[in-house]
Design an enzyme around this catalytic site. Structure first.
Site, short mmCIF file in Angstrom:
data_model
loop_
_atom_site.label_atom_id
_atom_site.label_comp_id
_atom_site.label_asym_id
_atom_site.label_seq_id
_atom_site.Cartn_x
_atom_site.Cartn_y
_atom_site.Cartn_z
N ASP A 1 43.23 28.02 39.53
CA ASP A 1 43.52 29.45 39.58
C ASP A 1 43.85 30.01 38.19
O ASP A 1 44.08 29.27 37.23
CB ASP A 1 44.68 29.68 40.54
CG ASP A 1 44.72 31.09 41.12
OD1 ASP A 1 43.81 31.88 40.82
OD2 ASP A 1 45.66 31.38 41.89
N GLU B 1 43.43 34.34 33.27
CA GLU B 1 43.20 35.66 32.68
C GLU B 1 44.47 36.32 32.14
O GLU B 1 44.44 37.46 31.72
CB GLU B 1 42.54 36.59 33.70
CG GLU B 1 43.33 36.85 34.97
CD GLU B 1 43.31 35.68 35.93
OE1 GLU B 1 44.40 35.16 36.22
OE2 GLU B 1 42.23 35.30 36.38
N ASP C 1 40.85 37.81 44.76
CA ASP C 1 41.84 38.26 45.75
C ASP C 1 41.42 39.57 46.41
O ASP C 1 41.99 40.63 46.15
CB ASP C 1 43.20 38.44 45.07
CG ASP C 1 43.71 37.14 44.47
OD1 ASP C 1 43.19 36.07 44.83
OD2 ASP C 1 44.62 37.19 43.62
#
Length: 668
Positions: A398, A401, A465
Site C-alpha cells: 500500500d 504517494e 479506495d
C-alpha cells in the site's frame, strides 16, 4: 524519418510523415517560465500553487543538422532577449527522441507545445478515474491520495473538503504517468519525475509544462493504436505473469483474528465457493481512529490477535487456500521496526537531522529512505523474513504517494524530484525481495500508487479506495475508466476492491452494489473483496445466503475462464497487450474513442457491466462482428442494442470467431 517544412512563417516538424511540432513567432514551440511553488500536504492530499514570476517566449529559431557515427541529429535552437534553449532531435530504435539543453537562469519551468488537431482524442497519463478521453482538460501529474468523491460539484466531495481537506478532483490520482496516446497513432513519454501539467484543452496544441526538464521526450508513431500501446511497454517495461493459483478462486478480504477468519472461510467453503486466498490486512495488528479501523504499521505477526496463524497458513495452503497480508513503505513510530531503522539510520529526516514523522491520520510513521542502499536492503529483509518467511503468499503493498516535499533524503536530491518516483522505488523493493527469495512464481503483490517504473516492477495494480457507491468519479464506474487509462499507459494488469472501500459521510455499501461489482470483477485478471474502512456499515460477501450464492456464481465463472485469463496475462507479459482493453484497440473507429462503460477482456470478450443503481439492462454498442451472449447464447450483430442484465446475468459477449469460442460456448 524526421523532416521539416517552412511555410507561411511557420516551422513544422514531421516524424514518419506525421506532423508533431509547429513553431511560429505568434505561437512559439517553447516558452520558459520562472516560477515559485508552494506545496501543502495534509494526509496525502496535496495543495500545490505556482506563482509565475516571469515568462519568456522564444520566438526566433535556428535549425542545424549533423551526422556522427551514422546517426543524424537535428538541433533546433530557440532564442529571445539574448537567451537560448536547444532541442536535439534524433531517431533511435524506431522512435523519435528529443533531448533538451539546460534552462537558462532564472527560468525553472519548461513549456512545450506539440501540434494537435481539434478532432483529436487523447488517453493515458497513468490512472485517471473521471475521464478516459483527456481532450478538453488539463492534468497535473502528481502522485497523491485520489480523494473522496473526486468531483467538486458533488455533495460527498464538498463534505470531504470541508471536514478533512480530502475531497480530491477529476485529476487527483495515485498513479500519474507523463505518457499519453493520441488518436493520431502516436505516444509521447517524458522521462521525468518532476511535477508536470499536461494541458489538452487547447484546439491546436497539447501544452506540456515541466518543472524538471525531461532527460528525454520520446515519441513513437505506429500503424495502429494497439501497436502504439505495445510500444509503450516495450520502452518502459512489462508486467510478469501471475502465479497460477490466483485464477483458482476469489481472494476474500477479512480481518478480526484467527477464529473470525476461519469461521468466515468455513461459511464460504460450506457453500462451495472456490477460495484462492484469504487477504488478512490486519495480520500485523489493528488500531482505531475516527476514520475507522486502521492497521498497526509494524510488519510483524500479531500473535495475540492471530494466535496459531503460522500453522494455519501451512494447513490452508495444503487445501489450496493462500494467506495474504499487508505492508507499506512506512514504519510506525515507537514500535520495534521503527526503533531498528532508527538505530541503523535508515529513515528520512528533517532539515535539523531529526526523523521526519508523517501524520497519517491520528498516528505518525517514519519514511524508510529508499535512496539509501542500506535502507533498501534492510526493507527487503523485512519482507523476506517477516512476510515471506512467515508463509504469506502475497500482500497489498500500500501507499507510496505520501513522500513530503521537504524531507531530506540520503541521495540529497530534492524531494520534489523524488516524490513521483517513490511508488516505483517501492514497487522495485517488493519485486526484488520476491525474486531474491526465489518465489516469483508463487507470490502476488498489488499496489495502488504508481509511476512509469511500475510497468517493469509492479506485478498487479489495484484501483485504490473507491467510494462504496455508483458515482462516476469515485464509485464502481470509475474502476473501468481507471483500468482503460492504465491500459493506454502501458500497464496491463489491474483490478479493484469488490464493493469499494471508502465508507464515510453516510455512504454504506448495498447488497446490489456488492453483487454488481462482483459481476464486473469476474471479468478481470483477479477477484478480491474488501470489507471497507467501516466493515459494520457495509454489506459483506457473507451477509446473507443469497449474497454468498452470488459470489459463488461469479467466482465459478472467473475460475472457468482460467485458460483464457492465463492466455491474456501471458500476452500482456510477452507482447504488451493489456488484459482489459478499450474497444478501439481492435476496432479502431471514432465511435469507440470515448467509450468507458464497456471494455474488451482480451480480444474475444466484450463486457458491459451494469453501472447504475436499480438498473436491469444496459445499452451497448457492439463492434462490427458476430457476438454471442455468454449466458443466453443469443447472437448479435454489430450495432447498438439494449440488453437485459438481471442480477447474475451481466451483458458479456464473446466473438463467434474466437479461438476460445468452444470454451465460452460450453459455459453453463
Amino acid at each position: 524519418m524526421i523532416s521539416f517544412s517552412k511555410q507561411n512563417g511557420k516551422l513544422s516538424v514531421f516524424y514518419n510523415q506525421l506532423k508533431i511540432l509547429e513553431h511560429s513567432e505568434i505561437c512559439p514551440l517553447v516558452t520558459l517560465k520562472e516560477g515559485k511553488e508552494s506545496v501543502d500536504m495534509y494526509r496525502g492530499n496535496y495543495f500545490i500553487e505556482d506563482e509565475t514570476l516571469s515568462t519568456l517566449s522564444l520566438g526566433s529559431y535556428l535549425l542545424s543538422e549533423s551526422y556522427s557515427e551514422g546517426r543524424g541529429v537535428s538541433t533546433l535552437t530557440f532564442s529571445a532577449q539574448g537567451l537560448a534553449f536547444s532541442i536535439e532531435l534524433s531517431e533511435r530504435e524506431g522512435r523519435l527522441h528529443l533531448c533538451f539543453s539546460s534552462l537558462p537562469k532564472p527560468y525553472n519551468r519548461l513549456v512545450l507545445r506539440l501540434f494537435a488537431t481539434e478532432d483529436e482524442y487523447v488517453w493515458g497519463c497513468g490512472e485517471q478515474f473521471s475521464h478516459f478521453n483527456l481532450r478538453g482538460k488539463n492534468f497535473p501529474l502528481w502522485t497523491q491520495e485520489q480523494g473522496v468523491g473526486r468531483n467538486k460539484q458533488t455533495e460527498i466531495t464538498q463534505i470531504a473538503d470541508r471536514l478533512d481537506r480530502a475531497g480530491g478532483d477529476y485529476h487527483t490520482t495515485f498513479y500519474p504517468q507523463p505518457t499519453f496516446v493520441s488518436s493520431r497513432r502516436y505516444f509521447v513519454h517524458a522521462d521525468t519525475y518532476g511535477y508536470a501539467n499536461f494541458d489538452f484543452s487547447l484546439p491546436t496544441c497539447h501544452q506540456l509544462e515541466f518543472w524538471d526538464v525531461p532527460a528525454t521526450l520520446t515519441l513513437s508513431v505506429k500503424p495502429s493504436l494497439l501497436e502504439v500501446v505495445q510500444d509503450i511497454s516495450l520502452l518502459l517495461g512489462r508486467q510478469q505473469i501471475l502465479p497460477p493459483w490466483v485464477y483458482d478462486g476469489i481472494i476474500l478480504g477479512m480481518q478480526g483474528g484467527t477464529s473470525t477468519c476461519l469461521k468466515k472461510l468455513e461459511v464460504m467453503q460450506s457453500s462451495c465457493v472456490k477460495v484462492a486466498g484469504l487477504w488478512i490486512q490486519d495480520w500485523e495488528g489493528e488500531r482505531y481512529t475516527s476514520f475507522g479501523k486502521r492497521l498497526r504499521w509494524n510488519w510483524q505477526w500479531d500473535d495475540e490477535l492471530y494466535p496459531g496463524l503460522d500453522t494455519e497458513i501451512v494447513r490452508l495452503k495444503q487445501q489450496g487456500v493462500r494467506v495474504l497480508g499487508y505492508i507499506n513503505p512506512y514504519v510506525l513510530a515507537d514500535h520495534p521496526l521503527y526503533e531498528e531503522a532508527l538505530r541503523l539510520d535508515l529513515l528520512g529526516k528533517r532539515c535539523d537531522g531529526s526523523v521526519y514523522l508523517v501524520d497519517f491520520g491520528e498516528f505518525d510513521a517514519a519514511i524508510v529512505d529508499f535512496t539509501k542502499a542500506e535502507a533498501v536492503a534492510w526493507y527487503k529483509r523485512v519482507i523476506t523474513d517477516e512476510l515471506i518467511g512467515f508463509g504469506l503468499c502475497g500482500w497489498m503493498a500500500d501507499f507510496g504517494e505520501y513522500l513530503p516535499t521537504d524531507v531530506v533524503l540520503a541521495n540529497q536530491r530534492p524531494a520534489m524530484l523524488e516524490h513521483n518516483a517513490w511508488p516505483g522505488y517501492w514497487a522495485k523493493v517488493n519485486k526484488d525481495a520476491i525474486q531474491e527469495s526465489g518465489k516469483s512464481d508463487e507470490i502476488l503483490f498489488f499496489m495502488r500508487a504508481g509511476s512509469q517504473q511500475s510497468l517493469a516492477s509492479c506485478q498487479m495494480m489495484w484501483a485504490g479506495d473507491q467510494n462504496v457507491d455508483w458515482s462516476e468519479d469515485d464509485g464502481l464506474p470509475s474502476v473501468i475508466t481507471s483500468a482503460l487509462s492504465l491500459a493506454m499507459s502501458g500497464m496491463g494488469l489491474h483490478h479493484s476492491d469488490i464493493g469499494g472501500y471508502t465508507t464515510l459521510y453516510g455512504m454504506k455499501r448495498s447488497k446490489e452494489l456488492l453483487i454488481r461489482w462482483a459481476e464486473q470483477a469476474a471479468f478481470t485478471a483477479l477477484m478480491r473483496t474488501h470489507e471497507g474502512n467501516r466493515p459494520k456499515d457495509n454489506w459483506q460477501f457473507d451477509s446473507d445466503q443469497e449474497t454468498i450464492a452470488a459470489i459463488k456464481r461469479m467466482t465459478d465463472i472467473h475460475v472457468y475462464l482460467k485458460p483464457y485469463l492465463m492466455h491474456l496475462v501471458a500476452q500482456n507479459a510477452q507482447q504488451g497487450r493489456p488484459v482489459i482493453r478499450p474497444l478501439f484497440l481492435h476496432y479502431e473507429q471514432e465511435r469507440f474513442f470515448g467509450v468507458k462503460d464497456s471494455y474488451l477482456l482480451g480480444r474475444d470478450l466484450l463486457v458491459a457491466p451494469v453501472l447504475e443503481e436499480g438498473s436491469n439492462s444496459v445499452v451497448v454498442t457492439l463492434p462490427d462482428d458476430v457476438w454471442v451472449h455468454l449466458f443466453t447464447k443469443v447472437e448479435y450483430q454489430g450495432g447498438t442494442h439494449c440488453i437485459d442484465a438481471p442480477l447474475l446475468c451481466p451483458a458479456v459477449f464473446y466473438r463467434k470467431e474466437s479461438d476460445f469460442a468452444s470454451l465460452f460456448a460450453s459455459l453453463q
